[in-house]
Motif scaffolding. Structure first.
Motif, mmCIF file in Angstrom:
data_model
loop_
_atom_site.group_PDB
_atom_site.id
_atom_site.type_symbol
_atom_site.label_atom_id
_atom_site.label_comp_id
_atom_site.label_asym_id
_atom_site.label_seq_id
_atom_site.Cartn_x
_atom_site.Cartn_y
_atom_site.Cartn_z
ATOM 1 N N ILE A 41 7.819 -96.714 18.492
ATOM 2 C CA ILE A 41 8.154 -98.129 18.623
ATOM 3 C C ILE A 41 8.761 -98.377 20.003
ATOM 4 O O ILE A 41 9.199 -97.447 20.676
ATOM 5 C CB ILE A 41 9.144 -98.587 17.531
ATOM 6 C CG1 ILE A 41 10.463 -97.789 17.649
ATOM 7 C CG2 ILE A 41 8.543 -98.429 16.154
ATOM 8 C CD1 ILE A 41 11.551 -98.258 16.710
ATOM 9 N N ARG A 42 8.769 -99.617 20.419
ATOM 10 C CA ARG A 42 9.372 -99.972 21.696
ATOM 11 C C ARG A 42 10.892 -99.973 21.573
ATOM 12 O O ARG A 42 11.449 -100.169 20.491
ATOM 13 C CB ARG A 42 8.892 -101.346 22.150
ATOM 14 C CG ARG A 42 7.423 -101.393 22.545
ATOM 15 C CD ARG A 42 7.002 -102.834 22.804
ATOM 16 N NE ARG A 42 7.854 -103.484 23.791
ATOM 17 C CZ ARG A 42 7.635 -103.468 25.102
ATOM 18 N NH1 ARG A 42 6.582 -102.832 25.584
ATOM 19 N NH2 ARG A 42 8.448 -104.086 25.932
ATOM 20 N N GLY A 43 11.562 -99.750 22.704
ATOM 21 C CA GLY A 43 13.013 -99.738 22.690
ATOM 22 C C GLY A 43 13.607 -101.074 22.309
ATOM 23 O O GLY A 43 14.706 -101.137 21.758
ATOM 24 N N ASP A 44 12.889 -102.175 22.591
ATOM 25 C CA ASP A 44 13.417 -103.503 22.270
ATOM 26 C C ASP A 44 12.980 -103.993 20.900
ATOM 27 O O ASP A 44 13.082 -105.180 20.589
ATOM 28 C CB ASP A 44 13.004 -104.510 23.335
ATOM 29 C CG ASP A 44 11.488 -104.593 23.512
ATOM 30 O OD1 ASP A 44 10.750 -103.913 22.768
ATOM 31 O OD2 ASP A 44 11.037 -105.341 24.417
ATOM 32 N N ALA A 45 12.490 -103.084 20.045
ATOM 33 C CA ALA A 45 12.098 -103.471 18.685
ATOM 34 C C ALA A 45 13.313 -103.972 17.911
ATOM 35 O O ALA A 45 14.414 -103.414 18.022
ATOM 36 C CB ALA A 45 11.474 -102.280 17.962
ATOM 37 N N SER A 46 13.115 -104.994 17.105
ATOM 38 C CA SER A 46 14.211 -105.619 16.362
ATOM 39 C C SER A 46 14.722 -104.697 15.257
ATOM 40 O O SER A 46 13.937 -104.167 14.457
ATOM 41 C CB SER A 46 13.743 -106.944 15.760
ATOM 42 O OG SER A 46 14.695 -107.435 14.845
ATOM 43 N N LEU A 47 16.035 -104.507 15.187
ATOM 44 C CA LEU A 47 16.622 -103.692 14.121
ATOM 45 C C LEU A 47 16.457 -104.360 12.768
ATOM 46 O O LEU A 47 16.275 -103.683 11.748
ATOM 47 C CB LEU A 47 18.106 -103.459 14.400
ATOM 48 C CG LEU A 47 18.505 -102.219 15.193
ATOM 49 C CD1 LEU A 47 20.019 -102.088 15.244
ATOM 50 C CD2 LEU A 47 17.901 -100.954 14.603
ATOM 51 N N VAL A 48 16.543 -105.679 12.742
ATOM 52 C CA VAL A 48 16.386 -106.395 11.483
ATOM 53 C C VAL A 48 14.989 -106.176 10.921
ATOM 54 O O VAL A 48 14.813 -105.926 9.722
ATOM 55 C CB VAL A 48 16.671 -107.903 11.678
ATOM 56 C CG1 VAL A 48 16.329 -108.697 10.411
ATOM 57 C CG2 VAL A 48 18.130 -108.124 12.058
ATOM 58 N N ASP A 49 13.963 -106.255 11.784
ATOM 59 C CA ASP A 49 12.588 -106.023 11.324
ATOM 60 C C ASP A 49 12.423 -104.591 10.812
ATOM 61 O O ASP A 49 11.750 -104.357 9.797
ATOM 62 C CB ASP A 49 11.601 -106.292 12.458
ATOM 63 C CG ASP A 49 11.532 -107.761 12.832
ATOM 64 O OD1 ASP A 49 11.978 -108.593 12.017
ATOM 65 O OD2 ASP A 49 11.038 -108.068 13.934
ATOM 66 N N LEU A 50 13.012 -103.628 11.503
ATOM 67 C CA LEU A 50 12.941 -102.235 11.052
ATOM 68 C C LEU A 50 13.629 -102.068 9.705
ATOM 69 O O LEU A 50 13.137 -101.365 8.814
ATOM 70 C CB LEU A 50 13.600 -101.308 12.073
ATOM 71 C CG LEU A 50 12.817 -100.967 13.337
ATOM 72 C CD1 LEU A 50 13.689 -100.124 14.276
ATOM 73 C CD2 LEU A 50 11.548 -100.195 13.004
ATOM 74 N N ALA A 51 14.799 -102.710 9.555
ATOM 75 C CA ALA A 51 15.540 -102.605 8.304
ATOM 76 C C ALA A 51 14.736 -103.171 7.139
ATOM 77 O O ALA A 51 14.682 -102.582 6.053
ATOM 78 C CB ALA A 51 16.874 -103.327 8.441
ATOM 79 N N LYS A 52 14.086 -104.303 7.354
ATOM 80 C CA LYS A 52 13.279 -104.903 6.289
ATOM 81 C C LYS A 52 12.076 -104.031 5.953
ATOM 82 O O LYS A 52 11.712 -103.868 4.789
ATOM 83 C CB LYS A 52 12.808 -106.289 6.727
ATOM 84 C CG LYS A 52 13.923 -107.323 6.819
ATOM 85 C CD LYS A 52 13.383 -108.671 7.286
ATOM 86 C CE LYS A 52 14.501 -109.706 7.364
ATOM 87 N NZ LYS A 52 13.992 -111.025 7.866
ATOM 88 N N ALA A 53 11.449 -103.447 6.973
ATOM 89 C CA ALA A 53 10.238 -102.651 6.743
ATOM 90 C C ALA A 53 10.533 -101.350 6.006
ATOM 91 O O ALA A 53 9.704 -100.868 5.228
ATOM 92 C CB ALA A 53 9.570 -102.347 8.088
ATOM 93 N N TYR A 54 11.735 -100.773 6.216
ATOM 94 C CA TYR A 54 12.025 -99.460 5.631
ATOM 95 C C TYR A 54 13.169 -99.489 4.624
ATOM 96 O O TYR A 54 13.699 -98.447 4.242
ATOM 97 C CB TYR A 54 12.352 -98.460 6.749
ATOM 98 C CG TYR A 54 11.149 -98.150 7.602
ATOM 99 C CD1 TYR A 54 10.184 -97.234 7.187
ATOM 100 C CD2 TYR A 54 10.954 -98.806 8.817
ATOM 101 C CE1 TYR A 54 9.075 -96.960 7.959
ATOM 102 C CE2 TYR A 54 9.840 -98.537 9.599
ATOM 103 C CZ TYR A 54 8.900 -97.618 9.164
ATOM 104 O OH TYR A 54 7.785 -97.359 9.933
ATOM 105 N N GLY A 55 13.544 -100.690 4.178
ATOM 106 C CA GLY A 55 14.525 -100.789 3.111
ATOM 107 C C GLY A 55 15.933 -100.404 3.504
ATOM 108 O O GLY A 55 16.692 -99.879 2.679
ATOM 109 N N VAL A 56 16.309 -100.652 4.750
ATOM 110 C CA VAL A 56 17.664 -100.355 5.207
ATOM 111 C C VAL A 56 18.531 -101.590 4.986
ATOM 112 O O VAL A 56 18.104 -102.705 5.280
ATOM 113 C CB VAL A 56 17.664 -99.969 6.699
ATOM 114 C CG1 VAL A 56 19.079 -99.695 7.185
ATOM 115 C CG2 VAL A 56 16.770 -98.757 6.932
ATOM 116 N N PRO A 57 19.759 -101.422 4.465
ATOM 117 C CA PRO A 57 20.637 -102.583 4.256
ATOM 118 C C PRO A 57 20.858 -103.373 5.544
ATOM 119 O O PRO A 57 20.992 -102.801 6.623
ATOM 120 C CB PRO A 57 21.943 -101.947 3.759
ATOM 121 C CG PRO A 57 21.529 -100.645 3.163
ATOM 122 C CD PRO A 57 20.369 -100.173 3.978
#
Length: 577
Positions: free
Chosen positions: A504-520
């Motif tokens: 992934i790119r360094g500027d990828a959104s943490l919120v999007d990652l959290a939603k995609a992988y079930g992170v609180p």
């Protein structure tokens, strides 16, 4: 011994050493140990029965060889490593040497039942790591260390000689004159050594870079120009009271990171001269020692080496790196690769030349400590790196590079060769159809060579394993193009296991990652990126291989540009890293 006999013996010893080195790679032994061993075998106690007892000649050859080795080492050190390794390295090169010398000195004085000042002299002699050993083993060990660890070890080994030499010279002078050691005099000498050596080294490097760019020479003379200039700076700085070792290292560093013509051929010649210097120096030092004398104090030397490797060096490293945020595994590895080599042996010749009463004892113990360090630490460099997880998979890179035009960073023209490492890939259409021009704005295909024959390339050409691609590139595009021809390596189990299955790119959104992988989502801002998370948890000066856990995924830095994180590897995790 007449001239022909001397040349014959020197040639035979070098030949045997070089041939023997090919076998040591299979057993993981450092090559420098081979040169040292061949010299000992050829000496008066060995098979050759050659009597050599000229410490002044050995001292001269040792200094000359070390200057060449440091010059070449500086040329191979990337300036980018100073971003994360400069201050830790300087801490180890100054305070680390003093702490190591003091600890070993106190232990040795007690063990050998000699005056404390003699113990401190021994501690100062073995207190610095050896540039020849570190450069050689790190670059031929088969592992790639992360930039923070590798850079720290290389810069430390290139910069710590001045401190060790200063300590040895001053302690030897005190023993000769029976004067007391002045702390203020020592501090003044230290500042003088580093200031003069550092300033003139950088200035000399800039001047040499200017000469290399402006003066047209036959291609084979450029490396000789660098060597002669480096030696002139080395001796000149020594004459006026500075550190010639630091100066010549900085000359090499400046030239190696500047854009010069014929860089590839210069590098090859410099490597050859550095290897010749190492081989000649270790052979001569091996001839100088009498192996049977080493057994007299063998147990004491073993105890001192054990204390140095397992107590003094680790303690100094832990204290010196405390402010810089190194992981514990990185600190342990840096302490383990505190290799001793030619520098301690050359420093041990100072008391011998000065005629001190315990000089033979100090020399024999120093030589034994070096042997133990090379044998124990030198042979385990790659194993310990993997065990402590401080290595990173090597990035795809070109096999050959030629600089054609060197105007500035925006108008350079360079020719690269890439080895195709997988079957069935095609060269991107944009590259195949690109029309060559004077300015390289996009990669330009020059030739495809298959089985020693040029192949006509079009958009339908399918590459085969072992093909060689020649391209004109801007240096900033090299990493991206190398990935095209190294897809097999990029998808290997090693890289997947280390970096992760996805990028992934360094500027990828943490919120999007959290939603995609079930992170609180608690505590996350919509502006937070993956790069922000890494910097928040690990600090500012990050390197490839640094990683954090984010919920049930692991994020590992895969590619950086300066301090900017560009690509991050993502791996699903079932347990804590």
């Amino acid at each position: 011994m007449d001239t022909n006999s001397f040349i014959f013996l020197a040639g035979i010893l070098l030949l045997i050493s070089i041939l023997a080195s090919s076998f040591t790679v299979r057993f993981g032994l450092p090559l420098l140990l081979v040169f040292l061993g061949i010299g000992m075998l050829a000496g008066e106690d060995g098979l050759g029965r050659l009597g050599f007892d000229n410490p002044n000649l050995a001292f001269f050859v040792g200094n000359l060889a070390l200057a060449v080795i440091l010059l070449d080492g500086g040329m191979q050190t990337k300036a980018s490593t100073f971003r994360v390794a400069l201050w830790p390295s300087l801490s180890l090169a100054t305070f680390g040497v003093i702490l190591t010398a003091a600890a070993v000195g106190g232990f040795a004085a007690w063990l050998l039942d000699v005056k404390l000042i003699y113990g401190l002299l021994l501690g100062a002699t073995v207190g610095s790591t050896d540039a020849a050993a570190v450069f050689s083993l790190l670059r031929n060990s088969g592992v790639k260390l992360n930039e923070r660890v590798g850079g720290t070890l290389e810069i430390e080994s290139g910069a710590n000689d001045p401190m060790a030499i200063l300590l040895v010279v001053m302690l030897t002078g005190v023993l000769q004159s029976s004067d007391s050691l002045s702390v203020w005099l020592f501090l003044g000498q230290m500042v003088q050594q580093f200031a003069i050596g550092g300033g003139l080294g950088l200035l000399g490097g800039k001047l040499l870079l200017l000469v290399l760019r402006r003066v047209p020479l036959i291609e084979g003379l450029y490396a000789l120009l660098i060597i002669s200039f480096g030696l002139a700076v080395f001796s000149g700085v020594n004459l006026i009271g500075g550190s010639g070792f630091l100066a010549v290292y900085l000359v090499g560093l400046t030239v190696g990171n500047g854009r010069i013509k014929h860089e590839e051929s210069i590098s090859q010649v410099m490597d050859g001269l550095a290897w010749l210097s190492q081989a000649g120096m270790f052979l001569l030092l091996g001839l100088l020692v009498t192996p049977s004398n080493l057994l007299t104090h063998g147990l004491q030397a073993l105890a001192i080496a054990t204390f140095l490797i397992f107590v003094a060096r680790p303690l100094a490293v832990m204290l010196c790196l405390l402010p810089f945020g190194f992981r514990w595994s990185e600190r342990f590895y840096i302490s383990w690769v505190g290799l001793r080599g030619a520098v301690p042996i050359v420093l041990a010749l100072y008391p011998v030349i000065a005629g001190l009463s315990n000089a033979a004892l100090l020399f024999e113990i120093t030589f034994t400590v070096v042997l133990i360090s090379l044998l124990l630490q030198g042979s385990t460099v790659p194993v310990v790196a993997r065990w402590l997880k401080v290595s990173v998979p090597p990035a795809p890179a070109p096999t050959t590079r030629f600089s054609l035009i060197e105007n500035d960073a925006h108008h350079s023209l360079e020719l690269y060769e890439f080895l195709v490492q997988t079957e069935g890939i095609r060269i991107p259409v944009s590259i195949v159809q690109n029309v060559p021009s004077v300015t390289v704005s996009t990669p330009q295909l020059v030739s495809l060579v298959r089985e020693q024959r040029p192949i006509v390339v079009n958009a339908e050409t399918v590459l085969k394993l072992g093909d060689r691609i020649w391209m004109l590139l801007h240096p900033d595009d090299v990493n991206d193009v190398a990935q095209i021809f190294s897809q097999q390596a990029s998808s290997s189990f090693l890289l997947q296991n280390f970096f992760g299955e996805f990028a992934i790119r360094g500027d990828a959104s943490l919120v999007d990652l959290a939603k995609a992988y079930g992170v609180p989502l608690e505590g996350l801002s919509t502006d937070d990126t993956a790069s922000d998370l890494l910097q928040r948890k690990l600090g500012k000066h990050l390197v490839v291989g640094d990683r954090v856990r984010f919920g049930n995924i692991r994020l590992t830095i895969r590619q950086m540009h300066g301090d900017q994180i560009e690509i991050i590897g993502l791996k699903l995790q079932d347990k804590q890293v």
